[in-house]
Design a protein around this motif. Structure first.
Motif, PDB file in Angstrom:
ATOM      1  N   ARG A 227     164.131 -23.957 -54.906  1.00 28.65           N
ATOM      2  CA  ARG A 227     164.532 -22.625 -54.419  1.00 28.65           C
ATOM      3  C   ARG A 227     166.040 -22.435 -54.530  1.00 28.65           C
ATOM      4  O   ARG A 227     166.516 -21.373 -54.975  1.00 28.65           O
ATOM      5  CB  ARG A 227     164.095 -22.462 -52.965  1.00 28.65           C
ATOM      6  CG  ARG A 227     164.495 -21.115 -52.349  1.00 28.65           C
ATOM      7  CD  ARG A 227     164.061 -21.028 -50.889  1.00 28.65           C
ATOM      8  NE  ARG A 227     164.650 -22.090 -50.091  1.00 28.65           N
ATOM      9  CZ  ARG A 227     165.915 -22.057 -49.635  1.00 28.65           C
ATOM     10  NH1 ARG A 227     166.696 -21.021 -49.901  1.00 28.65           N
ATOM     11  NH2 ARG A 227     166.378 -23.052 -48.905  1.00 28.65           N
ATOM     12  N   GLU A 228     166.820 -23.441 -54.149  1.00 31.81           N
ATOM     13  CA  GLU A 228     168.276 -23.333 -54.214  1.00 31.81           C
ATOM     14  C   GLU A 228     168.757 -23.198 -55.650  1.00 31.81           C
ATOM     15  O   GLU A 228     169.673 -22.406 -55.938  1.00 31.81           O
ATOM     16  CB  GLU A 228     168.909 -24.563 -53.560  1.00 31.81           C
ATOM     17  CG  GLU A 228     168.724 -24.622 -52.056  1.00 31.81           C
ATOM     18  CD  GLU A 228     169.140 -25.963 -51.463  1.00 31.81           C
ATOM     19  OE1 GLU A 228     169.431 -26.010 -50.254  1.00 31.81           O
ATOM     20  OE2 GLU A 228     169.162 -26.964 -52.217  1.00 31.81           O
TER      21      GLU A 228
ATOM     22  N   GLU B  22     168.117 -19.715 -56.914  1.00 34.25           N
ATOM     23  CA  GLU B  22     169.078 -18.747 -56.372  1.00 34.25           C
ATOM     24  C   GLU B  22     170.453 -18.900 -57.023  1.00 34.25           C
ATOM     25  O   GLU B  22     171.123 -17.900 -57.320  1.00 34.25           O
ATOM     26  CB  GLU B  22     169.187 -18.934 -54.855  1.00 34.25           C
ATOM     27  CG  GLU B  22     167.925 -18.523 -54.103  1.00 34.25           C
ATOM     28  CD  GLU B  22     168.010 -18.845 -52.622  1.00 34.25           C
ATOM     29  OE1 GLU B  22     169.008 -19.489 -52.211  1.00 34.25           O
ATOM     30  OE2 GLU B  22     167.081 -18.461 -51.878  1.00 34.25           O
TER      31      GLU B  22
ATOM     32  N   TYR C 214     170.040 -17.664 -60.676  1.00 36.56           N
ATOM     33  CA  TYR C 214     169.410 -16.348 -60.830  1.00 36.56           C
ATOM     34  C   TYR C 214     168.218 -16.395 -61.785  1.00 36.56           C
ATOM     35  O   TYR C 214     168.075 -15.574 -62.680  1.00 36.56           O
ATOM     36  CB  TYR C 214     170.433 -15.304 -61.319  1.00 36.56           C
ATOM     37  CG  TYR C 214     171.623 -15.160 -60.402  1.00 36.56           C
ATOM     38  CD1 TYR C 214     171.539 -14.454 -59.206  1.00 36.56           C
ATOM     39  CD2 TYR C 214     172.837 -15.757 -60.730  1.00 36.56           C
ATOM     40  CE1 TYR C 214     172.638 -14.344 -58.356  1.00 36.56           C
ATOM     41  CE2 TYR C 214     173.945 -15.653 -59.885  1.00 36.56           C
ATOM     42  CZ  TYR C 214     173.828 -14.944 -58.712  1.00 36.56           C
ATOM     43  OH  TYR C 214     174.916 -14.842 -57.879  1.00 36.56           O
TER      44      TYR C 214
END
Length: 215
Positions: free
Chosen positions: A171-172, A175, A178
């Protein structure tokens, strides 16, 4: 004219020492400092410098990764690497990303100012040992009829590889880059397959050997 310099190194003491060397020259001025490659790219976007001096091993984005991004965004920007790595792999990768010079930290007080001036004259600067390395490698490859080998992974895969090795979750990473979770997982699978690795531990060991993260 004064050369406006962006300095990127993840060690504040190194930045302080380098800045003292550069700011002591009447035609050189450090206008911004970054603690990693990603910050260097952001700072250059806000206020483009004439010259970027980058360390190689930095968090989030290495100097080599930052150099590729900076070269795409700012084609006229000169780039120097200031590094502790007296290593053929990093040296040739620095040439690939368009560096104007490669300076060892151990000789910064002697070579860095000269390298800055050479870069702004569009002249390459190589520390003495690098010249020997370049000639030896060229002769060996010419004898074998080979070119400099292609990189094992793509730019994006290298970004994912570095972040995985630094312990970021899927997830990191999604993010930070992008991209979607599925894309992160696909890149990670491709990396493991290309490099013949089995898990995060082996991947982290590879990232250390490749200079993407510090041990």
């Amino acid at each position: 004219m004064t050369t406006r310099i962006l300095l990127a190194d993840d060690h504040a003491l190194v930045r302080r020492g380098v800045r003292l060397i550069l700011d002591n020259e009447p035609d050189l001025s450090v206008i911004a400092e970054a603690a990693d490659g990603a910050e260097a790219v952001q700072l250059a976007r806000v206020d483009p410098p004439d010259l970027a001096i980058l360390d190689i091993a930095m968090p989030r984005m290495t100097g080599l990764q930052a150099a590729r991004e900076l070269s795409r965004r700012h084609p006229d920007l000169r780039i120097l690497f200031l590094t502790m790595y007296d290593n053929e792999q990093y040296f040739f990768e620095a040439l690939r990303v368009g560096a104007a010079g490669y300076v060892l930290k151990s000789a910064a007080d002697r070579d860095l100012v000269e390298a800055c001036h050479a870069a702004m004259r569009d002249e390459p600067f190589l520390y003495p040992g690098a010249v020997t390395t370049l000639v030896r490698d060229y002769l060996a490859r010419a004898r074998d009829g080979a070119d400099i080998p292609a990189r094992a992974v793509t730019d994006r895969e290298e970004e994912v590889l570095k972040l995985v090795a630094e312990g970021h979750s899927t997830r990191e990473i999604a993010e930070l880059l992008y991209i979607s979770h599925k894309t992160v997982e696909r890149h990670r699978s491709n990396i493991l397959q290309k490099l013949g690795l089995r898990d995060r531990l082996e991947l982290t060991r590879y990232a250390i050997r490749a200079g993407l993260i510090e041990p």
